[in-house]
Every structure is written in C-alpha cells, then in structure tokens.
Design a protein around this motif. Structure first.
Motif, PDB file in Angstrom:
ATOM      1  N   SER A  79     -27.497 -20.598 -14.898  1.00 20.03           N
ATOM      2  CA  SER A  79     -28.212 -21.865 -14.729  1.00 20.03           C
ATOM      3  C   SER A  79     -29.330 -21.993 -15.758  1.00 20.03           C
ATOM      4  O   SER A  79     -29.493 -23.038 -16.407  1.00 20.03           O
ATOM      5  N   PRO A  90     -23.479 -10.841  -8.721  1.00 22.91           N
ATOM      6  CA  PRO A  90     -23.172 -12.275  -8.640  1.00 22.91           C
ATOM      7  C   PRO A  90     -24.382 -13.180  -8.454  1.00 22.91           C
ATOM      8  O   PRO A  90     -24.499 -14.210  -9.118  1.00 22.91           O
ATOM      9  N   ALA A 120     -25.466 -16.003 -11.326  1.00 22.46           N
ATOM     10  CA  ALA A 120     -25.502 -17.455 -11.102  1.00 22.46           C
ATOM     11  C   ALA A 120     -26.831 -18.041 -11.563  1.00 22.46           C
ATOM     12  O   ALA A 120     -26.871 -19.089 -12.222  1.00 22.46           O
ATOM     13  N   ARG A 121     -27.911 -17.355 -11.264  1.00 25.95           N
ATOM     14  CA  ARG A 121     -29.238 -17.848 -11.686  1.00 25.95           C
ATOM     15  C   ARG A 121     -29.378 -17.782 -13.205  1.00 25.95           C
ATOM     16  O   ARG A 121     -29.903 -18.709 -13.840  1.00 25.95           O
ATOM     17  N   GLU A 130     -19.841 -10.443 -15.551  1.00 27.77           N
ATOM     18  CA  GLU A 130     -19.691  -9.996 -14.159  1.00 27.77           C
ATOM     19  C   GLU A 130     -19.739  -8.476 -14.040  1.00 27.77           C
ATOM     20  O   GLU A 130     -20.083  -7.953 -12.976  1.00 27.77           O
TER      21      GLU A 130
END
Length: 488
Positions: A205, A197, A201-202, A192
């Motif tokens: 994934s 953000p 997140a990508r 982080e």
C-alpha cells in the motif's frame, strides 16, 4: 540551365552559409593543411581563420586529448585517419586544450571531399560539435553514481534498489549478511518469502502511494524473514527516484535491523512492569501484616478477655471457636503476605529463602524435595534473586496444582560466567505447543521476568514425562559479595 555567378559573390554566399551553422567546420586539403574554417570553428578552437590557414593536421598547435583525457596520438586523429584512408568517421570525442588552460570537448566527424566528379580526394572536411557541457555533466553524473555505489556497498545498514514494479535490482553486502542470502539468491525470492502477509499488505500500500506521488518517502517497521527462519524486526525507509518527466524509475530502500532495540525496549517495559508488580505486592503484604494482622490480633485479645468474664458454657464454646477462626485467618494472612513478598529474600538471601519456601510449600503436599546449591551465602542483584524466587514459586505452584509429581528438584549453581537455576519434576508434564497456543499466563510471566533481567529461559516438557525449567542469568548481575562454600 547554368547561371554564371561572380566567384566573389559565390564565395561570400558560402561564407555566410558556413558562418550560420551551429557546428564548426574546418576544411583541409589533400596535404593536410587548413584551407578554410567557419566562425563557429574559430570560437571553438580559439584561433582566427588567418591563424589556422596553412597549418598542418599534425601541427603542434592542435593540443588534442583522447576521450580518456590522455594526449591523442597524431595517428588516431580523425582528420588524419580520413586523409590517409578515405574513411568517413562520425562522433569521435576529442578534447582540445585551450590557451587559457581549459579543455573544450568536441564531437568530431570527418569525411573526404573532391572537386566536381573527380575521383581524387581533394581533402577532408571536419565538422565540430561542442559537447563540453554534456561531457562535464556526464562525468559529474558518473562521479555521483560512483559515490552512491561506494556508499551503497559500504553502508552499515541494508540497502536495496527496486524497480517500480517491485523487482529487486540490487542489494548491498550488509543486507546479504543480515538475511543469510547471496545477492543472486535474494533476487529470486518473492516478497511473500521475505515478509509476513500482514506486513506485506501494508508495504504494498505504501509502495503504491510512493509511485502515485502521494508520498515522497516513507519509513515503517516490518518483520523480515531470513534464510534460517529467523525473523528480524527492521525499520525500512523507501524513497522514489523519478526521471525528467517525473516518472518513477526506481526505488531505494534502507533496511535497518532494530531487533536489538525492540528487545531492549521490551525488556525495559518488562522490568518496569515487574517492578510495579513487586511494589504493589510489597505494599499489599505490608498492609495485610500491619493493618489487618494487627486488627485481628486486637480482636483475638478482646475475645480472650470476654471469655474470662463469661460463665455460660455455650458462650465460652462460641468464643473459643471464634478465637480459632481468627487464629486460622491470621495464619492464612501471614502465608499470603509471605507469598506476596518473602522477607527472608531481603534478609537472608536467595539460597536460604528457596530452601525455606520449598520446605513450607511442598512438604505438606507429600512431595519429595531435593534442593542443591553451590552459591552459599552469596548475594546477587535483587532483581536476579527475586526472579529466581518467582520462577521457583510458579514452578512449585504448577507442580502442586497440575503435575501430581512425587519428586521436585531445584538446583542453583554457578557455571561459567552465569548463574544457573534448574527445576525438574516427575509429574504429568504437558504439551509445549498447546501451552503456547493457549497463552498460559504462568509460562508467559516466567519468560517475561527472566527476559527483563537479561536472562534466558528454556522449558522442556512432554506429557507423562515431567517438566524441566532452565533459567540462565549473566554474571554481570552479581554484586560484590564473595561467593561462599556450597550448601545442600
């Protein structure tokens, strides 16, 4: 109960048992001479049992090497150590130089042996395990790892190794320099702290898809947050390394700074957008002048002729008013055409165009104008000249509409290897942060125009303290026209 067995039969049985072993076995007597060996030892050592019988442990026939490949001193040979000390040695790696020039790598274990329950050592038994393939494979793996580490450390892009759970295991010097951290510091940072953000997140994934085997490698763009708060646009390539059981053991990342490429692409897009806008402005200006302007001129002439033949006073008055409206409309159209694309810029150059524009635009607004230039009649790249004009035009428009300024200053100067445009007013000023949040199209347009030609724009303003705009352009954009004297 003891069974008497013929010694010859017993010897044959022991021979059969020894030859069936996967390990080589060599038996030395207490004096260090070979008493016996099995078939596997014959194959490993490249000699028959008859050739080895009676050979001493220190004999020149044993061309042995240490694990490092250097000749093995006789005092360190495991069979001799066991003979001298009575110790049991296990897994000593030695190399045996064969007659054909090759090297057989062996894992040797030695142990004393005695007859029946005699406390006196009768000799030493050496067991040999051929580890040549494992040794060569290990050396090959080490060489491969060394080559990878060398490439990793010297790569001209950022490199990183991650554990399957996302922990940073190792980074190369290039990535440390890119982000402004030491390797130890980078290991302590959380994801982080380094990634916004949305990008994180990508990335997580894609990381999951890699570990699940849905992807073998991925390449994506993300923003990287550096120590000083600078944000870099990078392209990150991730691949997963798996063990023999197909389980992921680590991930290797390659991080390339593409901020410069993105800026170049953005500048190219801005240039093409500005060029398209200016082409459209020029087309509209020509149409206003050539089509509408000429039509209005013809209409004004027609009304003038009609006035000459009409005797009715009220009709003449109406025609006079119509001619006045047409004249006003023609002046307005000429003004619009001029603002769309000032012809003086192509004909007279930047200094003359700015002076003329400021006189026409701001004098009517009762604003005191100060225009200073030391570039004389010098001509610059058309893109630079047009950009300077548009920035000044936007600033003057804002001054009249919003600033309620009494004074408006423009300076055009040559500084060290750059052209400098400075614009100041003493008007109402504004909150820069609020303007950024509001997405002011005027300020955005200024920045995009200046960026498109390789320049830099700085805007300083504060409520009730006026506004200052600084635009700087690199000298490489100058044409070959000589610089003339200063004018003001």
């Amino acid at each position: 109960m003891f069974v008497n067995v013929d010694p010859a039969i017993a010897a044959a049985r022991y021979r059969a048992i020894g030859d069936s072993l996967a390990e080589g076995v060599v038996v030395f007597d207490a004096g260090g001479d070979v008493l016996a060996c099995n078939a596997r030892a014959e194959a490993m050592l490249g000699m028959t049992e008859e050739q080895m019988l009676g050979r001493h442990v220190d004999g020149s026939c044993w061309r042995l090497l240490g694990e490092d490949g250097a000749p093995l001193p006789a005092a360190k040979r495991p069979d001799r150590v066991s003979l001298q000390t009575g110790q049991v040695l296990t897994g000593v790696v030695i190399g045996l130089q064969r007659g054909d020039g090759g090297i057989a790598w062996l894992s040797v274990s030695t142990a004393p042996w005695a007859l029946d329950d005699s406390p006196t050592m009768a000799g030493v038994v050496a067991t040999l395990l051929d580890i040549t393939e494992q040794k060569l494979a290990t050396e090959s793996l080490l060489e491969s790892e060394q080559r990878f580490r060398q490439a990793f450390d010297n790569a001209p892009v950022g490199m990183a190794i991650y554990s399957p759970d996302g922990r940073l295991l190792s980074v190369n010097p290039w990535l440390c320099r890119m982000m402004g951290y030491s390797e130890a510091e980078l290991r302590t940072l959380s994801p982080e702290q380094c990634t916004p953000p949305a990008d994180l997140a990508r990335e997580l994934s894609l990381h999951g898809q890699l570990l699940r085997g849905e992807l073998s490698s991925v390449s994506f763009e993300k923003t990287l947050i550096c120590r000083d708060g600078l944000r870099l646009v990078v392209r990150k390539n991730l691949s997963v390394v798996r063990n023999a059981l197909a389980r992921p053991v680590k991930l290797i990342g390659q991080i390339e700074d593409i901020s410069g490429l993105k800026e170049a692409q953005s500048a190219a897009f801005s240039r093409s957008l500005v060029a398209a806008q200016e082409a459209e402005r020029k087309r509209i200006a020509h149409e206003l002048h050539d089509e509408i302007g000429q039509s209005l001129t013809a209409l004004k002439i027609t009304l003038g002729r009609a006035r000459k033949v009409v005797s009715e006073p009220s009709a003449q008055e109406s025609l006079d008013h119509a001619q006045w409206i047409i004249s006003s409309l023609m002046n307005e159209i000429r003004g619009i055409a001029h603002r769309l694309r000032p012809p003086e810029l192509d004909q007279l150059g930047l200094t003359a165009t700015l002076r003329t524009y400021l006189e026409k635009t701001l004098r009517a607004g009762d604003v005191k104008i100060s225009f200073t230039s030391d570039v004389g009649d010098a001509r610059f790249s058309p893109d630079i000249e047009l950009c300077c004009f548009r920035v000044t035009q936007e600033a003057a428009t804002n001054c009249l509409r919003h600033a309620a300024a009494r004074r408006f200053e423009v300076e055009l100067r040559l500084e060290s290897e750059r052209l400098s445009l400075t614009i100041r007013d003493d008007g109402a000023g504004f909150d820069l942060a609020a303007q950024k949040d509001s997405g002011s199209l005027g300020l955005i347009g200024m920045r995009e125009r200046v960026k498109a030609v390789g320049g830099k724009l700085v805007i300083n303003s504060c409520p009730r303290l006026g506004t200052e705009i600084l635009a700087r352009f690199p000298i490489r954009f100058f044409t070959g026209v000589p610089i003339a004297g200063a004018s003001s």
